[in-house]
Design an enzyme around this catalytic site. Structure first.
Site, short mmCIF file in Angstrom:
data_model
loop_
_atom_site.label_atom_id
_atom_site.label_comp_id
_atom_site.label_asym_id
_atom_site.label_seq_id
_atom_site.Cartn_x
_atom_site.Cartn_y
_atom_site.Cartn_z
N SER A 188 -3.87 0.00 18.30
CA SER A 188 -3.43 -0.35 16.94
C SER A 188 -2.73 0.82 16.27
O SER A 188 -3.07 1.98 16.49
CB SER A 188 -4.62 -0.79 16.09
N LYS A 205 0.86 -1.20 0.00
CA LYS A 205 0.00 0.00 0.00
C LYS A 205 0.89 1.24 0.00
O LYS A 205 1.90 1.29 0.71
CB LYS A 205 -0.91 0.02 1.23
N ARG A 226 -10.47 -2.19 6.94
CA ARG A 226 -9.58 -3.15 7.63
C ARG A 226 -9.22 -2.64 9.04
O ARG A 226 -9.05 -3.43 9.96
CB ARG A 226 -8.36 -3.49 6.77
N GLY A 255 -6.59 6.02 16.71
CA GLY A 255 -6.29 7.31 16.07
C GLY A 255 -4.83 7.68 16.03
O GLY A 255 -4.31 8.06 14.97
N ASP A 292 -17.51 14.44 19.03
CA ASP A 292 -16.47 15.04 18.21
C ASP A 292 -16.38 16.51 18.61
O ASP A 292 -17.40 17.14 18.93
CB ASP A 292 -16.85 14.92 16.72
N GLN A 321 -12.59 6.94 9.93
CA GLN A 321 -12.33 5.73 10.73
C GLN A 321 -13.44 5.48 11.75
O GLN A 321 -13.77 4.34 12.05
CB GLN A 321 -10.97 5.80 11.46
N1 LIG Z 1 -4.58 2.48 13.57
C1 LIG Z 1 -4.76 2.43 12.26
O1 LIG Z 1 -4.61 1.37 11.65
C2 LIG Z 1 -5.20 3.65 11.53
C3 LIG Z 1 -5.64 3.53 10.20
C4 LIG Z 1 -6.11 4.66 9.54
C5 LIG Z 1 -6.10 5.89 10.18
N2 LIG Z 1 -5.65 6.00 11.45
C6 LIG Z 1 -5.63 7.29 12.16
O2 LIG Z 1 -6.95 7.54 12.68
C7 LIG Z 1 -7.14 8.94 12.87
C8 LIG Z 1 -8.49 9.35 12.33
O3 LIG Z 1 -8.49 9.17 10.92
P1 LIG Z 1 -9.73 9.63 10.01
O4 LIG Z 1 -9.39 9.21 8.64
O5 LIG Z 1 -11.00 9.17 10.61
O6 LIG Z 1 -9.64 11.23 10.17
P2 LIG Z 1 -10.79 12.30 9.95
O7 LIG Z 1 -10.10 13.60 9.74
O8 LIG Z 1 -11.76 11.79 8.92
O9 LIG Z 1 -11.58 12.34 11.35
C9 LIG Z 1 -10.99 12.70 12.57
C10 LIG Z 1 -12.05 13.32 13.46
O10 LIG Z 1 -11.52 13.48 14.78
C11 LIG Z 1 -12.10 14.67 15.34
N3 LIG Z 1 -11.37 15.10 16.53
C12 LIG Z 1 -10.16 15.74 16.60
N4 LIG Z 1 -9.84 15.96 17.89
C13 LIG Z 1 -10.84 15.43 18.65
C14 LIG Z 1 -11.07 15.31 20.05
N5 LIG Z 1 -10.21 15.81 20.94
N6 LIG Z 1 -12.20 14.70 20.46
C15 LIG Z 1 -13.10 14.21 19.58
N7 LIG Z 1 -12.95 14.30 18.24
C16 LIG Z 1 -11.83 14.89 17.78
C17 LIG Z 1 -12.08 15.63 14.16
O11 LIG Z 1 -12.94 16.73 14.37
C18 LIG Z 1 -12.52 14.72 13.01
O12 LIG Z 1 -13.92 14.74 12.83
C19 LIG Z 1 -5.95 9.62 12.17
O13 LIG Z 1 -5.02 10.06 13.14
C20 LIG Z 1 -5.37 8.53 11.30
O14 LIG Z 1 -4.00 8.71 11.05
C21 LIG Z 1 -5.21 4.90 12.13
#
Ligand SMILES: NC(=O)c1ccc[n+]([C@@H]2O[C@H](COP(=O)([O-])OP(=O)(O)OC[C@H]3O[C@@H](n4cnc5c(N)ncnc54)[C@H](O)[C@@H]3O)[C@@H](O)[C@H]2O)c1
Length: 328
Positions: A299, A68, A111, A225, A160, A139
């Site tokens: 994770s 990826k 996933r 996150g 949020d 996510q």
């Molecule tokens: N562990 C994994 O395998 C994995 C995989 C993909 C993404 N991620 C991570 O997951 C996170 C979220 O990704 P996404 O694509 O959903 O992002 P996104 O931007 O679509 O959504 C994130 C949300 O979090 C909210 N937010 C920020 N601070 C906050 C707080 N203190 N309290 C509540 N809400 C809050 C934002 O307003 C936003 O709506 C990113 O950091 C990303 O890198 C992890």
């Protein structure tokens, strides 16, 4: 011929239920040492405020070989473009021929959700019925879907910091698939956590998003996150209170500020980590032991998860006539 799959093709081919099943098997392969997954390299483009990450893996028994590519360019929204792009290239394990190139955005969300689904299946209370989602983004949606796939959830709260995002999330997820008809937007983290049995943290926050004191006994948390050493969603109290199961202990110790910051503070030790999810699935480690303990699945995301999901998506798409064939 190589099958090109758009996001909408992937959406049609990939279900959460199938993904949970696949990832459970993939974790077993990982635990048995049948996954080849080199450390993911990242190339930084600081002058463009961008980065490119490459996640390769071979899952031997399942015949899944893929890489990826994920890019994140922070200036993109100003150009009317998304910050993140992801594509997965799936290769034939017999010949090396590229079988498929597919959109990686939806696949990643499914996933990541499905891995939390497997963790929830093994670690949450059997009768868990109240779910709380932090972060109403991409996510967050699949975290909720996965939790509702493995437990009979009757009440959902979403929090949020952007209330409009939470309201949109509630409207779009309520009644969808296994999600109950009512998804309630709440005004504070405390309100979301009161009596919650399963919690997902899927935010972009660099600092803790709730007070670990507010967690109910018996809760299971999926922390997805944060995956950078200096960023964390969970406070030290949550980490110290929890039985911690990682997608990969090594990967979490390299990337997860949620664990690294409490270790730096001296409040927590590497040896306090309970183990990896693969060991809980295999039974080598006991999962939940009672209705009082707080469990946490931490994770950071692993390349094998993309590989097994991509192989399944390709096979399903092929049988359903989705996508466009391309001859290199
Ligand atoms: N562990 C994994 O395998 C994995 C995989 C993909 C993404 N991620 C991570 O997951 C996170 C979220 O990704 P996404 O694509 O959903 O992002 P996104 O931007 O679509 O959504 C994130 C949300 O979090 C909210 N937010 C920020 N601070 C906050 C707080 N203190 N309290 C509540 N809400 C809050 C934002 O307003 C936003 O709506 C990113 O950091 C990303 O890198 C992890």
């Amino acid at each position: 011929m190589t099958l090109l799959l758009s996001r909408s093709d992937v959406e049609k081919a990939l279900s959460m239920e199938d993904s949970v099943r696949l990832l459970e098997r993939g974790f077993v392969e990982l635990g048995e040492g049948r996954v080849d997954m080199p450390q993911r390299p990242v190339i930084f483009l600081p002058e463009k405020d961008g980065l490119a990450g490459f996640m390769p893996a071979l899952v031997k028994e399942m015949g899944a070989l893929a890489i990826k590519t994920v890019t994140a360019f922070k200036g993109n929204p100003k150009k009317g473009l998304p910050t993140i792009f992801g594509t997965v290239t799936l290769l034939d394990t017999e010949t090396g021929i590229p079988l498929s190139i597919m959109d990686g955005g939806y696949l990643t969300a499914v996933r990541t959700g499905a891995a939390s689904g497997v963790a929830t299946k093994y670690l949450a209370m059997e009768n868990a019925s109240v779910a709380a989602i932090f972060g109403a983004g991409v996510q967050g949606v699949t975290q909720l879907e996965a939790i509702c796939t493995v437990r009979k959830i009757s009440e959902v709260r979403v929090f949020d910091t952007d209330r409009k995002a939470a309201e949109k999330f509630a409207k779009e997820t309520a009644g969808r698939g296994p999600v109950p008809d009512k998804v309630n937007v709440v005004g504070s983290p405390k309100e979301a956590l009161a009596g919650a049995d399963v919690v997902a943290t899927a935010t972009t926050s660099p600092t803790p998003i709730f007070d670990g004191e507010d967690l109910s006994p018996g809760v299971h948390i999926n922390g997805v996150g944060s995956h950078a050493p200096k960023m964390r969603e969970l406070d030290t109290k949550t980490i110290v209170r929890s039985k911690i199961v990682c997608d990969s202990v090594d990967a979490c110790l390299a990337e997860a500020g949620d664990l690294l910051i409490p270790i730096e503070e001296g409040a927590f030790k590497e040896s306090d980590i309970y183990g990896g999810l693969a060991d809980v699935i295999s039974g080598e480690l006991t999962g939940r032991e009672n209705d009082e303990e707080v469990t946490l699945y931490k994770s950071v995301g692993l390349a094998f998860q993309d590989a097994v999901t991509a192989l399944h998506t390709y096979q399903k798409a092929k049988s359903e006539g989705l996508g466009v064939e391309f001859d290199f």
